[in-house]
Design a protein around this motif. Structure first.
Motif, PDB file in Angstrom:
ATOM      1  N   GLU A  59       0.842  -1.192   0.000  1.00 52.76           N
ATOM      2  CA  GLU A  59       0.000   0.000   0.000  1.00 52.76           C
ATOM      3  C   GLU A  59       0.877   1.242   0.000  1.00 52.76           C
ATOM      4  O   GLU A  59       1.891   1.283   0.699  1.00 52.76           O
ATOM      5  CB  GLU A  59      -0.898   0.054   1.241  1.00 52.76           C
ATOM      6  N   ILE A  60       0.457   2.237  -0.780  1.00 55.37           N
ATOM      7  CA  ILE A  60       1.100   3.547  -0.770  1.00 55.37           C
ATOM      8  C   ILE A  60       0.015   4.572  -0.472  1.00 55.37           C
ATOM      9  O   ILE A  60      -0.993   4.627  -1.171  1.00 55.37           O
ATOM     10  CB  ILE A  60       1.766   3.868  -2.123  1.00 55.37           C
ATOM     11  N   HIS A  61       0.227   5.358   0.581  1.00 58.13           N
ATOM     12  CA  HIS A  61      -0.670   6.451   0.929  1.00 58.13           C
ATOM     13  C   HIS A  61       0.170   7.715   0.810  1.00 58.13           C
ATOM     14  O   HIS A  61       0.907   8.073   1.735  1.00 58.13           O
ATOM     15  CB  HIS A  61      -1.211   6.287   2.360  1.00 58.13           C
ATOM     16  N   GLY A  62       0.133   8.343  -0.359  1.00 56.55           N
ATOM     17  CA  GLY A  62       0.973   9.506  -0.624  1.00 56.55           C
ATOM     18  C   GLY A  62       1.230   9.640  -2.108  1.00 56.55           C
ATOM     19  O   GLY A  62       0.349   9.376  -2.919  1.00 56.55           O
ATOM     20  N   SER A  63       2.456   9.999  -2.466  1.00 51.85           N
ATOM     21  CA  SER A  63       2.768  10.178  -3.888  1.00 51.85           C
ATOM     22  C   SER A  63       3.899   9.254  -4.321  1.00 51.85           C
ATOM     23  O   SER A  63       4.747   8.863  -3.520  1.00 51.85           O
ATOM     24  CB  SER A  63       3.143  11.632  -4.178  1.00 51.85           C
ATOM     25  N   LEU A  64       3.874   8.921  -5.604  1.00 53.69           N
ATOM     26  CA  LEU A  64       4.898   8.075  -6.215  1.00 53.69           C
ATOM     27  C   LEU A  64       5.345   8.707  -7.516  1.00 53.69           C
ATOM     28  O   LEU A  64       4.517   9.024  -8.368  1.00 53.69           O
ATOM     29  CB  LEU A  64       4.339   6.672  -6.480  1.00 53.69           C
ATOM     30  N   GLU A  65       6.665   8.907  -7.658  1.00 54.65           N
ATOM     31  CA  GLU A  65       7.265   9.381  -8.904  1.00 54.65           C
ATOM     32  C   GLU A  65       8.300   8.353  -9.331  1.00 54.65           C
ATOM     33  O   GLU A  65       9.241   8.087  -8.596  1.00 54.65           O
ATOM     34  CB  GLU A  65       7.956  10.739  -8.704  1.00 54.65           C
ATOM     35  N   SER A  66       8.105   7.764 -10.529  1.00 50.68           N
ATOM     36  CA  SER A  66       9.050   6.769 -11.034  1.00 50.68           C
ATOM     37  C   SER A  66       8.916   6.656 -12.547  1.00 50.68           C
ATOM     38  O   SER A  66       8.133   7.363 -13.167  1.00 50.68           O
ATOM     39  CB  SER A  66       8.811   5.407 -10.372  1.00 50.68           C
ATOM     40  N   SER A  67       9.679   5.731 -13.122  1.00 50.89           N
ATOM     41  CA  SER A  67       9.592   5.520 -14.565  1.00 50.89           C
ATOM     42  C   SER A  67       8.403   4.621 -14.893  1.00 50.89           C
ATOM     43  O   SER A  67       7.514   5.007 -15.640  1.00 50.89           O
ATOM     44  CB  SER A  67      10.888   4.912 -15.095  1.00 50.89           C
ATOM     45  N   ASN A  68       8.350   3.443 -14.315  1.00 53.21           N
ATOM     46  CA  ASN A  68       7.270   2.479 -14.561  1.00 53.21           C
ATOM     47  C   ASN A  68       6.746   1.969 -13.223  1.00 53.21           C
ATOM     48  O   ASN A  68       7.492   1.897 -12.246  1.00 53.21           O
ATOM     49  CB  ASN A  68       7.775   1.289 -15.381  1.00 53.21           C
ATOM     50  N   ALA A  69       5.478   1.582 -13.205  1.00 52.30           N
ATOM     51  CA  ALA A  69       4.895   1.023 -11.983  1.00 52.30           C
ATOM     52  C   ALA A  69       3.984  -0.139 -12.343  1.00 52.30           C
ATOM     53  O   ALA A  69       3.265  -0.101 -13.335  1.00 52.30           O
ATOM     54  CB  ALA A  69       4.123   2.086 -11.211  1.00 52.30           C
ATOM     55  N   TYR A  70       4.038  -1.176 -11.511  1.00 46.88           N
ATOM     56  CA  TYR A  70       3.247  -2.401 -11.680  1.00 46.88           C
ATOM     57  C   TYR A  70       2.498  -2.617 -10.371  1.00 46.88           C
ATOM     58  O   TYR A  70       3.119  -2.799  -9.322  1.00 46.88           O
ATOM     59  CB  TYR A  70       4.209  -3.559 -11.971  1.00 46.88           C
ATOM     60  N   PHE A  71       1.169  -2.557 -10.420  1.00 43.70           N
ATOM     61  CA  PHE A  71       0.360  -2.624  -9.198  1.00 43.70           C
ATOM     62  C   PHE A  71      -0.494  -3.873  -9.125  1.00 43.70           C
ATOM     63  O   PHE A  71      -1.236  -4.179 -10.044  1.00 43.70           O
ATOM     64  CB  PHE A  71      -0.585  -1.414  -9.120  1.00 43.70           C
ATOM     65  N   GLU A  72      -0.386  -4.562  -7.985  1.00 46.16           N
ATOM     66  CA  GLU A  72      -1.341  -5.570  -7.575  1.00 46.16           C
ATOM     67  C   GLU A  72      -2.018  -5.091  -6.299  1.00 46.16           C
ATOM     68  O   GLU A  72      -3.061  -5.582  -5.932  1.00 46.16           O
ATOM     69  CB  GLU A  72      -0.643  -6.904  -7.312  1.00 46.16           C
ATOM     70  N   GLY A  73      -1.391  -4.111  -5.640  1.00 45.76           N
ATOM     71  CA  GLY A  73      -1.874  -3.594  -4.365  1.00 45.76           C
ATOM     72  C   GLY A  73      -2.579  -2.264  -4.513  1.00 45.76           C
ATOM     73  O   GLY A  73      -3.274  -2.017  -5.499  1.00 45.76           O
ATOM     74  N   LYS A  74      -2.369  -1.378  -3.536  1.00 40.23           N
ATOM     75  CA  LYS A  74      -3.180  -0.164  -3.394  1.00 40.23           C
ATOM     76  C   LYS A  74      -2.325   1.098  -3.422  1.00 40.23           C
ATOM     77  O   LYS A  74      -1.234   1.124  -2.860  1.00 40.23           O
ATOM     78  CB  LYS A  74      -3.911  -0.256  -2.058  1.00 40.23           C
ATOM     79  N   LEU A  75      -2.874   2.135  -4.060  1.00 43.29           N
ATOM     80  CA  LEU A  75      -2.305   3.484  -3.996  1.00 43.29           C
ATOM     81  C   LEU A  75      -3.447   4.462  -3.785  1.00 43.29           C
ATOM     82  O   LEU A  75      -4.429   4.432  -4.523  1.00 43.29           O
ATOM     83  CB  LEU A  75      -1.554   3.872  -5.267  1.00 43.29           C
ATOM     84  N   ILE A  76      -3.311   5.288  -2.768  1.00 41.21           N
ATOM     85  CA  ILE A  76      -4.250   6.385  -2.554  1.00 41.21           C
ATOM     86  C   ILE A  76      -3.398   7.642  -2.504  1.00 41.21           C
ATOM     87  O   ILE A  76      -2.604   7.824  -1.584  1.00 41.21           O
ATOM     88  CB  ILE A  76      -5.058   6.212  -1.248  1.00 41.21           C
ATOM     89  N   GLY A  77      -3.510   8.463  -3.558  1.00 41.37           N
ATOM     90  CA  GLY A  77      -2.692   9.663  -3.628  1.00 41.37           C
ATOM     91  C   GLY A  77      -2.393  10.066  -5.052  1.00 41.37           C
ATOM     92  O   GLY A  77      -3.261  10.015  -5.922  1.00 41.37           O
ATOM     93  N   GLU A  78      -1.141  10.418  -5.297  1.00 41.95           N
ATOM     94  CA  GLU A  78      -0.724  10.953  -6.584  1.00 41.95           C
ATOM     95  C   GLU A  78       0.354  10.072  -7.203  1.00 41.95           C
ATOM     96  O   GLU A  78       1.266   9.628  -6.516  1.00 41.95           O
ATOM     97  CB  GLU A  78      -0.185  12.372  -6.381  1.00 41.95           C
ATOM     98  N   LEU A  79       0.234   9.853  -8.505  1.00 46.94           N
ATOM     99  CA  LEU A  79       1.160   8.991  -9.232  1.00 46.94           C
ATOM    100  C   LEU A  79       1.661   9.720 -10.467  1.00 46.94           C
ATOM    101  O   LEU A  79       0.858  10.172 -11.286  1.00 46.94           O
ATOM    102  CB  LEU A  79       0.426   7.701  -9.627  1.00 46.94           C
ATOM    103  N   LYS A  80       2.996   9.877 -10.594  1.00 41.98           N
ATOM    104  CA  LYS A  80       3.601  10.525 -11.760  1.00 41.98           C
ATOM    105  C   LYS A  80       4.633   9.578 -12.356  1.00 41.98           C
ATOM    106  O   LYS A  80       5.634   9.262 -11.717  1.00 41.98           O
ATOM    107  CB  LYS A  80       4.278  11.832 -11.370  1.00 41.98           C
ATOM    108  N   LEU A  81       4.361   9.112 -13.581  1.00 44.24           N
ATOM    109  CA  LEU A  81       5.245   8.160 -14.248  1.00 44.24           C
ATOM    110  C   LEU A  81       5.711   8.707 -15.588  1.00 44.24           C
ATOM    111  O   LEU A  81       4.945   9.359 -16.289  1.00 44.24           O
ATOM    112  CB  LEU A  81       4.527   6.830 -14.479  1.00 44.24           C
TER     113      LEU A  81
END
Length: 133
Positions: A59-81
């Protein structure tokens, strides 16, 4: 002679892999030069030029900045790829997303405001970021 040293240093950085195991919780800003696998919980910001994999228990509660992302879980927030966002059927994403490419498996929850961007070259050969969709 000198180029071999540079290659070794580049290979060292590209092979860095961080694992946030199930049962681990990190609060705050997390940055890395390499790839990250998350099976625990991160509350805060994640910044990496590498790939991020979020497992089913991750789980990610916040922001994620990366090149690529692969999700099976949870993100609540901001995602910049700068690359591709891949969502498996168990993924749950809520918030704001900026990505170049998107792959969604049936069953994934994707409740977001999404902007698709791609990098194109203008006539002069300079790179520009172009919004699509």
């Amino acid at each position: 002679m000198f180029s071999d040293n540079k290659k070794n240093k580049q290979n060292e950085n590209s092979s860095i892999q961080n694992i946030i195991a199930k049962g681990t919780k990190i609060v705050g800003t997390f940055s890395s030069e390499g790839d990250i696998r998350i099976d625990g919980i991160i509350e805060g910001d994640i910044i990496t030029p590498g790939k991020v994999v979020v497992g089913k228990t991750g789980e990610i509660h916040g922001s994620l900045e990366s090149s690529n992302a692969y999700f099976e879980g949870k993100l609540i927030g901001e995602l910049k790829l700068t690359g591709t966002l891949t969502l498996r059927s168990s993924a749950y994403i809520e918030g704001n997303v900026v990505t170049e490419k998107l792959a969604v498996e049936p069953g994934a929850t994707f409740n977001v405001s999404c902007v698709m961007k791609s990098t194109v070259k203008d006539i002069k050969g300079d790179q520009k970021t172009k919004k699509t969709a």
